[in-house]
Design a protein around this motif. Sequence first.
Motif, PDB file in Angstrom:
ATOM      1  N   LEU A  26      -7.272 -58.214 -34.125  1.00  0.00           N
ATOM      2  CA  LEU A  26      -7.878 -57.176 -33.287  1.00  0.00           C
ATOM      3  C   LEU A  26      -7.126 -57.016 -31.975  1.00  0.00           C
ATOM      4  CD1 LEU A  26     -11.720 -57.822 -33.757  1.00  0.00           C
ATOM      5  CD2 LEU A  26     -10.314 -56.033 -34.816  1.00  0.00           C
ATOM      6  N   CYS A  27      -6.676 -58.128 -31.422  1.00  0.00           N
ATOM      7  CA  CYS A  27      -5.871 -58.062 -30.201  1.00  0.00           C
ATOM      8  C   CYS A  27      -4.545 -57.361 -30.464  1.00  0.00           C
ATOM      9  CB  CYS A  27      -5.606 -59.463 -29.657  1.00  0.00           C
ATOM     10  SG  CYS A  27      -7.053 -60.336 -29.035  1.00  0.00           S
ATOM     11  N   ARG A  28      -3.924 -57.692 -31.565  1.00  0.00           N
ATOM     12  CA  ARG A  28      -2.586 -57.180 -31.868  1.00  0.00           C
ATOM     13  C   ARG A  28      -2.584 -55.672 -32.073  1.00  0.00           C
ATOM     14  NH1 ARG A  28      -1.699 -60.713 -35.303  1.00  0.00           N
ATOM     15  NH2 ARG A  28      -2.026 -59.629 -37.274  1.00  0.00           N
ATOM     16  N   ILE A  29      -3.646 -55.142 -32.678  1.00  0.00           N
ATOM     17  CA  ILE A  29      -3.685 -53.701 -32.933  1.00  0.00           C
ATOM     18  C   ILE A  29      -4.305 -52.935 -31.776  1.00  0.00           C
ATOM     19  CG2 ILE A  29      -3.764 -54.058 -35.439  1.00  0.00           C
ATOM     20  CD1 ILE A  29      -6.749 -53.303 -35.343  1.00  0.00           C
ATOM     21  N   GLY A  30      -4.715 -53.649 -30.726  1.00  0.00           N
ATOM     22  CA  GLY A  30      -5.257 -52.985 -29.549  1.00  0.00           C
ATOM     23  C   GLY A  30      -6.703 -52.554 -29.677  1.00  0.00           C
ATOM     24  N   ALA A  31      -7.440 -53.138 -30.609  1.00  0.00           N
ATOM     25  CA  ALA A  31      -8.843 -52.757 -30.796  1.00  0.00           C
ATOM     26  C   ALA A  31      -9.758 -53.365 -29.742  1.00  0.00           C
ATOM     27  CB  ALA A  31      -9.317 -53.176 -32.189  1.00  0.00           C
ATOM     28  N   VAL A  32      -9.322 -54.474 -29.127  1.00  0.00           N
ATOM     29  CA  VAL A  32     -10.107 -55.137 -28.085  1.00  0.00           C
ATOM     30  C   VAL A  32      -9.182 -55.448 -26.913  1.00  0.00           C
ATOM     31  CG1 VAL A  32     -11.744 -56.180 -29.705  1.00  0.00           C
ATOM     32  CG2 VAL A  32      -9.664 -57.427 -29.088  1.00  0.00           C
ATOM     33  N   ASN A  33      -9.792 -55.786 -25.781  1.00  0.00           N
ATOM     34  CA  ASN A  33      -9.012 -56.212 -24.619  1.00  0.00           C
ATOM     35  C   ASN A  33      -8.307 -57.517 -24.962  1.00  0.00           C
ATOM     36  OD1 ASN A  33      -8.540 -57.836 -22.101  1.00  0.00           O
ATOM     37  ND2 ASN A  33      -9.238 -55.934 -21.143  1.00  0.00           N
ATOM     38  N   ALA A  34      -7.010 -57.449 -25.114  1.00  0.00           N
ATOM     39  CA  ALA A  34      -6.265 -58.570 -25.686  1.00  0.00           C
ATOM     40  C   ALA A  34      -6.346 -59.823 -24.832  1.00  0.00           C
ATOM     41  CB  ALA A  34      -4.811 -58.168 -25.910  1.00  0.00           C
ATOM     42  N   ASP A  35      -6.171 -59.685 -23.533  1.00  0.00           N
ATOM     43  CA  ASP A  35      -6.132 -60.867 -22.671  1.00  0.00           C
ATOM     44  C   ASP A  35      -7.466 -61.601 -22.674  1.00  0.00           C
ATOM     45  OD1 ASP A  35      -3.520 -60.362 -22.038  1.00  0.00           O
ATOM     46  OD2 ASP A  35      -3.973 -59.361 -20.139  1.00  0.00           O
ATOM     47  N   GLU A  36      -8.553 -60.872 -22.469  1.00  0.00           N
ATOM     48  CA  GLU A  36      -9.875 -61.501 -22.395  1.00  0.00           C
ATOM     49  C   GLU A  36     -10.298 -62.045 -23.750  1.00  0.00           C
ATOM     50  OE1 GLU A  36     -13.620 -62.881 -21.185  1.00  0.00           O
ATOM     51  OE2 GLU A  36     -11.750 -62.489 -20.119  1.00  0.00           O
ATOM     52  N   PHE A  37     -10.106 -61.258 -24.792  1.00  0.00           N
ATOM     53  CA  PHE A  37     -10.534 -61.704 -26.117  1.00  0.00           C
ATOM     54  C   PHE A  37      -9.727 -62.914 -26.568  1.00  0.00           C
ATOM     55  CE2 PHE A  37     -10.808 -61.916 -30.663  1.00  0.00           C
ATOM     56  CZ  PHE A  37     -12.105 -61.540 -30.946  1.00  0.00           C
ATOM     57  N   ALA A  38      -8.420 -62.860 -26.377  1.00  0.00           N
ATOM     58  CA  ALA A  38      -7.569 -63.965 -26.815  1.00  0.00           C
ATOM     59  C   ALA A  38      -7.937 -65.253 -26.089  1.00  0.00           C
ATOM     60  CB  ALA A  38      -6.106 -63.627 -26.589  1.00  0.00           C
ATOM     61  N   ARG A  39      -8.274 -65.142 -24.816  1.00  0.00           N
ATOM     62  CA  ARG A  39      -8.663 -66.333 -24.053  1.00  0.00           C
ATOM     63  C   ARG A  39      -9.937 -66.944 -24.620  1.00  0.00           C
ATOM     64  NH1 ARG A  39     -12.249 -67.732 -20.547  1.00  0.00           N
ATOM     65  NH2 ARG A  39     -13.115 -65.619 -20.369  1.00  0.00           N
ATOM     66  N   ARG A  40     -10.949 -66.119 -24.842  1.00  0.00           N
ATOM     67  CA  ARG A  40     -12.207 -66.643 -25.371  1.00  0.00           C
ATOM     68  C   ARG A  40     -12.043 -67.157 -26.798  1.00  0.00           C
ATOM     69  NH1 ARG A  40     -17.672 -63.720 -24.551  1.00  0.00           N
ATOM     70  NH2 ARG A  40     -18.274 -65.906 -24.847  1.00  0.00           N
ATOM     71  N   ASN A  41     -11.280 -66.430 -27.599  1.00  0.00           N
ATOM     72  CA  ASN A  41     -11.054 -66.842 -28.977  1.00  0.00           C
ATOM     73  C   ASN A  41     -10.356 -68.197 -29.036  1.00  0.00           C
ATOM     74  OD1 ASN A  41     -11.449 -66.097 -31.715  1.00  0.00           O
ATOM     75  ND2 ASN A  41      -9.327 -65.418 -31.900  1.00  0.00           N
ATOM     76  N   ALA A  42      -9.364 -68.385 -28.173  1.00  0.00           N
ATOM     77  CA  ALA A  42      -8.640 -69.657 -28.133  1.00  0.00           C
ATOM     78  C   ALA A  42      -9.547 -70.792 -27.665  1.00  0.00           C
ATOM     79  CB  ALA A  42      -7.428 -69.531 -27.215  1.00  0.00           C
ATOM     80  N   TYR A  58     -20.751 -69.099 -30.526  1.00  0.00           N
ATOM     81  CA  TYR A  58     -19.556 -68.464 -31.073  1.00  0.00           C
ATOM     82  C   TYR A  58     -19.904 -67.240 -31.916  1.00  0.00           C
ATOM     83  CZ  TYR A  58     -15.596 -67.154 -33.731  1.00  0.00           C
ATOM     84  OH  TYR A  58     -14.619 -66.381 -34.299  1.00  0.00           O
ATOM     85  N   LEU A  59     -20.908 -67.375 -32.779  1.00  0.00           N
ATOM     86  CA  LEU A  59     -21.253 -66.266 -33.660  1.00  0.00           C
ATOM     87  C   LEU A  59     -21.769 -65.070 -32.876  1.00  0.00           C
ATOM     88  CD1 LEU A  59     -22.764 -68.272 -36.614  1.00  0.00           C
ATOM     89  CD2 LEU A  59     -20.827 -66.688 -36.763  1.00  0.00           C
ATOM     90  N   GLU A  60     -22.477 -65.323 -31.781  1.00  0.00           N
ATOM     91  CA  GLU A  60     -22.920 -64.208 -30.936  1.00  0.00           C
ATOM     92  C   GLU A  60     -21.711 -63.474 -30.358  1.00  0.00           C
ATOM     93  OE1 GLU A  60     -25.514 -66.014 -28.121  1.00  0.00           O
ATOM     94  OE2 GLU A  60     -27.273 -65.888 -29.443  1.00  0.00           O
ATOM     95  N   PHE A  61     -20.668 -64.235 -30.021  1.00  0.00           N
ATOM     96  CA  PHE A  61     -19.426 -63.617 -29.540  1.00  0.00           C
ATOM     97  C   PHE A  61     -18.745 -62.838 -30.666  1.00  0.00           C
ATOM     98  CE2 PHE A  61     -14.747 -64.403 -29.498  1.00  0.00           C
ATOM     99  CZ  PHE A  61     -14.407 -63.502 -28.514  1.00  0.00           C
ATOM    100  N   ALA A  62     -18.588 -63.462 -31.825  1.00  0.00           N
ATOM    101  CA  ALA A  62     -17.878 -62.825 -32.937  1.00  0.00           C
ATOM    102  C   ALA A  62     -18.620 -61.598 -33.453  1.00  0.00           C
ATOM    103  CB  ALA A  62     -17.681 -63.834 -34.065  1.00  0.00           C
ATOM    104  N   LEU A  63     -19.929 -61.725 -33.645  1.00  0.00           N
ATOM    105  CA  LEU A  63     -20.700 -60.599 -34.170  1.00  0.00           C
ATOM    106  C   LEU A  63     -20.873 -59.511 -33.126  1.00  0.00           C
ATOM    107  CD1 LEU A  63     -23.406 -62.519 -36.244  1.00  0.00           C
ATOM    108  CD2 LEU A  63     -21.254 -61.519 -37.036  1.00  0.00           C
ATOM    109  N   GLY A  64     -20.948 -59.910 -31.865  1.00  0.00           N
ATOM    110  CA  GLY A  64     -21.008 -58.921 -30.794  1.00  0.00           C
ATOM    111  C   GLY A  64     -19.754 -58.072 -30.753  1.00  0.00           C
ATOM    112  N   THR A  65     -18.614 -58.683 -31.043  1.00  0.00           N
ATOM    113  CA  THR A  65     -17.362 -57.921 -31.124  1.00  0.00           C
ATOM    114  C   THR A  65     -17.414 -56.924 -32.273  1.00  0.00           C
ATOM    115  OG1 THR A  65     -16.116 -59.779 -30.195  1.00  0.00           O
ATOM    116  CG2 THR A  65     -14.864 -58.103 -31.392  1.00  0.00           C
ATOM    117  N   LEU A  66     -17.889 -57.360 -33.431  1.00  0.00           N
ATOM    118  CA  LEU A  66     -17.987 -56.470 -34.589  1.00  0.00           C
ATOM    119  C   LEU A  66     -18.934 -55.303 -34.310  1.00  0.00           C
ATOM    120  CD1 LEU A  66     -18.223 -59.068 -37.506  1.00  0.00           C
ATOM    121  CD2 LEU A  66     -16.218 -57.744 -36.803  1.00  0.00           C
ATOM    122  N   ALA A  67     -19.972 -55.555 -33.523  1.00  0.00           N
ATOM    123  CA  ALA A  67     -20.977 -54.528 -33.249  1.00  0.00           C
ATOM    124  C   ALA A  67     -20.433 -53.380 -32.400  1.00  0.00           C
ATOM    125  CB  ALA A  67     -22.188 -55.154 -32.550  1.00  0.00           C
ATOM    126  N   GLN A  68     -19.255 -53.552 -31.829  1.00  0.00           N
ATOM    127  CA  GLN A  68     -18.656 -52.498 -31.008  1.00  0.00           C
ATOM    128  C   GLN A  68     -18.103 -51.357 -31.853  1.00  0.00           C
ATOM    129  OE1 GLN A  68     -15.710 -54.130 -28.284  1.00  0.00           O
ATOM    130  NE2 GLN A  68     -16.894 -56.025 -28.085  1.00  0.00           N
TER     131      GLN A  68
END
Length: 225
Positions: A26-42, A58-68
Amino acid sequence: MRQLALFDLDHTLIPIDSDYEWGQFLCRIGAVNADEFARRNADFFAQYQAGTLDPVEYLEFALGTLAQFKRSQLDEYHAQFMHEVIQPALLPAAFDLLKKHQDQDNLIAIITATNRFVTAPIAAALGVEHLLAAEPDVDTSNNITGKLLGVPTSGVGKVIHLHDWLQRRDQQLSDFGQSYFYSDSHNDIPLLEVVTHPVATNPNAKLSAHALTRGWPQINLFDQQ
């Protein structure tokens, strides 16, 4: 008597973490804010590796991203993800292991902490019908709401989901003469402890050490790939 064969997914049947790689995609294709998402994901990935991850957080973060995203957009992204990331990670050793149990007419299921949206197409690509995964809530249009249904499929939650799934099939673990569970992670020790044949598969250091003390077999599927 029929046998049961259970498989973790990430770093077990595939040599990557599909949840982490989905975030990177998602970061690579520009679907989410890459810097913030990559930091939290890592951060979450490091917690998972250390065994300190709060699965609900974690799931609230992951599913919240999908809900966008609308489901049609998610499905388009996922098709690209399967082509670019997952297909190259589907290796012969995993298919060979699955085929061994398929040829014996075992009841086979993948049970993973990663959510169903990410993992259902992967399970299908591996030829596995039954998938136990974190369940995202969806609205009447099949869009993901960001909420988790039930308990996470991690740690002891995998045991809970296994028993619930078998109960829906009018079965229980004791109905199977032999039950196998293949996993790479110490996080899966609760489920490894309840099957008759636990197999540490591409194990991390903590699981490898535990398997050694318990006399469990250890295999590495991807060493020669």
